[in-house]
Scaffold this motif. Structure first.
Motif, short mmCIF file in Angstrom:
data_model
loop_
_atom_site.label_atom_id
_atom_site.label_comp_id
_atom_site.label_asym_id
_atom_site.label_seq_id
_atom_site.Cartn_x
_atom_site.Cartn_y
_atom_site.Cartn_z
N VAL A 1 0.84 -1.21 0.00
CA VAL A 1 0.00 0.00 0.00
C VAL A 1 0.87 1.25 0.00
CG1 VAL A 1 -1.72 1.30 1.32
CG2 VAL A 1 -1.83 -1.20 1.25
N ASP A 2 0.52 2.19 -0.87
CA ASP A 2 1.11 3.53 -0.84
C ASP A 2 -0.05 4.50 -0.63
OD1 ASP A 2 2.20 6.02 -1.23
OD2 ASP A 2 3.38 5.47 -2.99
N CYS A 3 -0.17 4.98 0.60
CA CYS A 3 -1.27 5.91 0.92
C CYS A 3 -0.74 7.28 1.31
CB CYS A 3 -2.13 5.33 2.05
SG CYS A 3 -1.24 5.10 3.60
N GLY A 4 0.48 7.60 0.88
CA GLY A 4 1.06 8.87 1.27
C GLY A 4 1.51 8.85 2.72
N ARG A 5 1.62 10.02 3.33
CA ARG A 5 2.01 10.10 4.73
C ARG A 5 0.97 9.39 5.60
NH1 ARG A 5 1.11 14.55 6.64
NH2 ARG A 5 0.39 15.73 4.82
N ALA A 6 1.42 8.48 6.41
CA ALA A 6 0.50 7.77 7.31
C ALA A 6 0.49 8.48 8.65
CB ALA A 6 0.95 6.32 7.48
N ILE A 7 -0.66 9.01 9.05
CA ILE A 7 -0.75 9.69 10.34
C ILE A 7 -0.49 8.70 11.47
CG2 ILE A 7 -2.24 11.03 11.88
CD1 ILE A 7 -1.51 12.47 9.28
N ASN A 8 -1.11 7.53 11.39
CA ASN A 8 -0.93 6.48 12.39
C ASN A 8 -0.79 5.15 11.65
OD1 ASN A 8 -1.51 4.37 14.36
ND2 ASN A 8 -2.21 6.00 15.72
N PRO A 9 0.44 4.65 11.47
CA PRO A 9 0.66 3.44 10.65
C PRO A 9 -0.14 2.24 11.13
CG PRO A 9 2.75 4.53 11.12
CD PRO A 9 1.72 5.21 11.96
N ASP A 10 -0.31 2.08 12.45
CA ASP A 10 -1.07 0.93 12.94
C ASP A 10 -2.52 0.97 12.48
OD1 ASP A 10 1.05 -0.28 14.14
OD2 ASP A 10 0.32 -0.07 16.21
N ILE A 11 -3.11 2.16 12.52
CA ILE A 11 -4.50 2.28 12.10
C ILE A 11 -4.63 2.07 10.60
CG2 ILE A 11 -6.40 3.94 11.85
CD1 ILE A 11 -5.80 4.92 14.63
N VAL A 12 -3.65 2.52 9.84
CA VAL A 12 -3.66 2.25 8.40
C VAL A 12 -3.65 0.75 8.15
CG1 VAL A 12 -2.37 2.47 6.25
CG2 VAL A 12 -2.59 4.44 7.77
N ARG A 13 -2.78 0.04 8.84
CA ARG A 13 -2.72 -1.43 8.66
C ARG A 13 -4.05 -2.07 9.07
NH1 ARG A 13 2.51 -0.47 10.74
NH2 ARG A 13 4.13 -0.89 9.19
N GLN A 14 -4.61 -1.59 10.17
CA GLN A 14 -5.89 -2.15 10.61
C GLN A 14 -6.96 -1.95 9.54
OE1 GLN A 14 -6.61 -0.07 14.28
NE2 GLN A 14 -4.76 -0.90 15.24
N GLN A 15 -6.99 -0.77 8.94
CA GLN A 15 -7.99 -0.50 7.92
C GLN A 15 -7.77 -1.33 6.66
OE1 GLN A 15 -10.99 1.62 7.86
NE2 GLN A 15 -10.48 0.71 9.82
N ILE A 16 -6.52 -1.50 6.26
CA ILE A 16 -6.24 -2.33 5.08
C ILE A 16 -6.59 -3.78 5.38
CG2 ILE A 16 -4.48 -3.12 3.48
CD1 ILE A 16 -5.30 -0.19 3.13
N GLU A 17 -6.21 -4.27 6.56
CA GLU A 17 -6.54 -5.66 6.92
C GLU A 17 -8.06 -5.85 6.94
OE1 GLU A 17 -4.64 -6.20 10.65
OE2 GLU A 17 -2.61 -6.30 9.81
N GLY A 18 -8.78 -4.90 7.56
CA GLY A 18 -10.23 -4.99 7.59
C GLY A 18 -10.83 -4.95 6.20
#
Length: 737
Positions: free
Chosen positions: A634-651
């Motif tokens: 995933v390339d979503c630009g600057r990640a404010i909170n990487p853990d939440i980004v991963r959670q959203q992608i996993e979900g």
């Protein structure tokens, strides 16, 4: 207002509409309407600081598991220099300051064709159109939140500098303190003095990476309460003298209530009232279980049209493809490129998609002293307020909406039916009432993701290059429908509706391939389906990516090319998507998708972000499909909170897997088949795929991630199933045809 001279808009609506357009475009200034508790100081529309040092951030987005109660406060805390341990969050009140025209344009823009964007956005802002959807939370509010944090920081620094007799520009903030050399003052000590200061013409934003919260995995603010059970959802609301209601609605928008068995309902213990109208009947009791039993005893009968069955839906989609379409994209002379050549053709279809949210629609309402209070999990609080006011014939200022945490939603909480119903019940009963739809009712009246069908055609060069590409996609005009349903009285939308209907931008999101193709055309064939449709996580990208990425995989196979390299070779200047593909191939051990490997690959772009998915899948002995592994880059630009980004992608990946395998509606005798979770073949812990997510570092502005994980899953799995057994699966959910 140059664009306002579009004569087709003004002439079709008359002079009155011209005045409305001008009035709607006139810019306005709005004041914060945050409520301050004792000891709190309101710094701006987003920030309050209390005398005990607690910093509260007002969040204008619905928290339904995606993490906005953490990522948005994190932006403020980073710019303010706050101590994360002292951060609190509250739902923002309805106000134009929290409007989200970015989400509105994505969801409803199709219904405003011909209206200048600036006019449309100003109108939505004036109407305080607060929306959560379209992966827009960070994209819309990061600049505003940074300014809010910076403004509060400047005021605090000015107050400290006045005490120390120094230039405020020599002060900074860190961990909840204003700092100047060795001197430190807590925010709590300065809040009352600081709030009356004046701001410079240009706010200084933080620069550099040292000591920043952005990019770090700070703990989620909503998780502790959800873990210990103290988090409040609609079902947790309790008011004095409150009663509970269950509802049964007409199965079709034009059906009407014919009869109920009142005598049978009155024999149910705890049953108190029955409220009925042409569209629905509700049983009210001293507990919800009794209300639902009384509703069953009422045995309501409805009369009127029925929803189309699967065969009727298929016929409508096929007929639409044979009819005229609206071209939404064109490059070169595609008809010339395809004429007289040997073509590759394929058809794909996607069934209606269900939300299947954990929390069914619910609302708690109280009519008291000429005011209606609502406790509701809503992604559109301003629309909920308007709907409730209109349902009971009062002014909007007489309705107060208390936004609650939502248990999932996936777009279902954009709808306002349950709010209207709860408002009517509260006013008629004259006592607080909690209305909750049963699981059956939620399934029967879900506004599904529209079914769709695509007819794909391409011409290949001898070397496998795509010379021409034509996509004809039949789908309901969901964007127009949502705008008409949720914004029925907006004069700008009504003026736009007078113009000839064209393609629906929402329905065609993600339909134009991101590849470099010399001759290309994409057409939308609107389908007039008597089937209520709405927004579902992933949006139309969920079916359009399936069409594009499956067909591209077929073209790669026809040309004798390896599917991943075939894609990369056509991406042109899209280095971000190319890197996603090469990264996922390396991370997932891509073997080329050779026969018997059970590996498939797909990629997609949406909401300013890019994703590539590698799937490993196969067919079980009983003929059902299984998904063994999903790998995403995933390339979503600057990640404010990487853990939440991963959670959203996993979900999103799990959600996409559920849609691919069975979370869809099939219609028989005018009703959808699935009524319970068990009918949907949702992934469980036992059969959920192994998931790996890699975030590619980037310095560009943040893109959306809430929907990003969904679209590429179905095509990646379909391509993997072909590699596993040599059979093309062209229908979602996957079934043999």
């Amino acid at each position: 207002m140059v664009d306002v001279t579009r004569r087709r808009l003004l002439v079709s609506g008359g002079v009155g509409v011209g005045l409305v357009v001008a009035w709607a475009a006139w810019p306005r200034t709005y004041l914060p309407n945050l409520a301050a508790a004792p000891g709190e100081q309101v710094f701006n529309a987003f920030v309050k600081i209390a005398r005990d040092g607690r910093v509260t951030v007002a969040v204008p987005q619905c928290e339904h598991g995606q993490g906005v109660y953490t990522t948005l406060p994190q932006i403020v805390a980073d710019e303010l220099g706050a101590d994360w341990r002292a951060l609190g969050v509250e739902a923002a009140p309805v106000s134009p300051l929290y409007a989200n025209p970015l989400a509105a344009a994505w969801l409803f823009g199709a219904g405003y064709a011909g209206v200048p964007d600036r006019v449309r956005d100003e109108r939505w802002t004036r109407d305080a159109l607060m929306l959560t959807g379209g992966s827009t939370s960070v994209r819309r509010f990061e600049p505003l939140l940074r300014e809010a944090g910076a403004a509060a920081r400047v005021l605090l620094c000015q107050a400290a500098a006045k005490r120390w007799d120094v230039d405020w520009r020599d002060c900074t903030t860190a961990d909840g303190f204003v700092v100047q050399g060795a001197r430190r003052l807590r925010f709590a000590e300065l809040a009352e003095e600081a709030v009356g200061g004046s701001l410079p013409a240009e706010l200084p934003l933080r620069i550099g990476d040292e000591g920043r919260l952005t990019g770090t995995a700070v703990p989620r603010l909503d998780v502790p309460a959800k873990v210990d059970g103290s988090a409040n959802f609609v079902a947790d609301a309790r008011l004095p003298d409150m009663v509970f209601a269950s509802i049964r609605q007409a199965p079709h928008p034009r059906a009407r209530l014919l009869s109920v068995d009142m005598a049978a309902a009155e024999r149910i213990g705890g049953m108190l009232h029955v409220v009925r109208n042409d569209r629905w009947v509700a049983a009210v009791a001293n507990n919800w279980w009794a209300a639902d039993r009384a509703l069953a005893a009422l045995a309501p009968r409805f009369q009127g049209p029925a929803l189309p069955d699967d065969a009727a839906i298929d016929r409508a989609l096929a007929a639409a493809l044979d009819g005229e379409g609206h071209r939404i994209a064109a490059v070169g002379d595609v008809e010339g490129a395809l004429s007289g050549a040997r073509l590759v053709e394929a058809e794909y279809s996607v069934a209606p998609g269900l939300h299947a949210a954990l929390e069914p629609p619910a609302a708690t309402a109280q009519w008291q002293n000429g005011r209606l209070e609502l406790w509701v999990a809503t992604q559109a609080p301003s629309l909920a307020r308007t709907a409730a006011a209109q349902a009971i014939g009062v002014a909007e200022w007489q309705v107060i909406v208390h936004p609650m945490l939502a248990g999932g939603s996936f777009g279902a909480a954009l709808e306002v039916d349950v709010v209207r119903q709860a408002a009517v019940l509260a006013k008629e009963l004259r006592r607080p009432v909690q209305l909750a739809w049963s699981r059956r009712e939620a399934a029967l009246h879900d506004r599904v993701r529209a079914p769709a069908r695509a007819r794909m055609t391409a011409r290949l060069a001898p070397d496998g290059a795509i010379l021409g590409w034509r996509a004809r996609i039949a789908a309901a005009a969901t964007g127009h429908d949502m705008a008409a349903r949720l914004l029925p009285h907006d004069p700008l939308r009504r003026a736009a509706a007078m113009l000839p209907a064209g393609a629906d931008g929402y329905a065609m999101a993600g339909a134009v391939p991101g590849y470099r193709i010399p001759a290309l055309a994409v057409y939308h064939h609107p389908v007039a389906l008597d089937l209520p449709t709405g927004h579902l996580r992933g949006g139309a990208d969920g079916y359009n990516a399936f069409f594009t990425e499956c067909f591209l995989d077929e073209l790669a196979r026809v040309s004798g090319s390896e599917p991943m390299s075939y894609r990369v070779g056509m991406l042109g200047q899209d280095a971000r998507l190319a890197r996603c593909l090469t990264t996922v191939a390396a991370l997932g051990g891509w073997g080329g998708g050779v026969p018997g490997s059970g590996q498939g690959i797909a990629c997609h772009r949406m909401a300013g972000s890019a994703i590539a998915v590698l799937a490993e899948a196969g067919v079980a002995v009983d003929g059902s499909t299984r998904i063994d592994r999903l790998v995403a880059a995933v390339d979503c630009g600057r990640a404010i909170n990487p853990d939440i980004v991963r959670q959203q992608i996993e979900g999103g990946l799990v959600f996409g897997a559920a849609m691919a395998r069975g979370a869809s509606a099939h219609y028989r005798a005018g009703l959808p088949g699935p009524r319970r979770y068990g009918d949907l073949a949702l992934p469980t812990l036992a059969d959920a795929p192994d998931i790996t997510v890699d975030l590619i570092g980037s310095s560009v502005d943040p893109g959306g991630v809430g929907d990003l994980g969904v679209p590429a899953v179905a095509p990646a799995v379909a391509n993997a199933l072909f590699a596993a057994g040599g059979t093309r699966w062209r229908h979602v959910p996957f079934r043999r045809t």
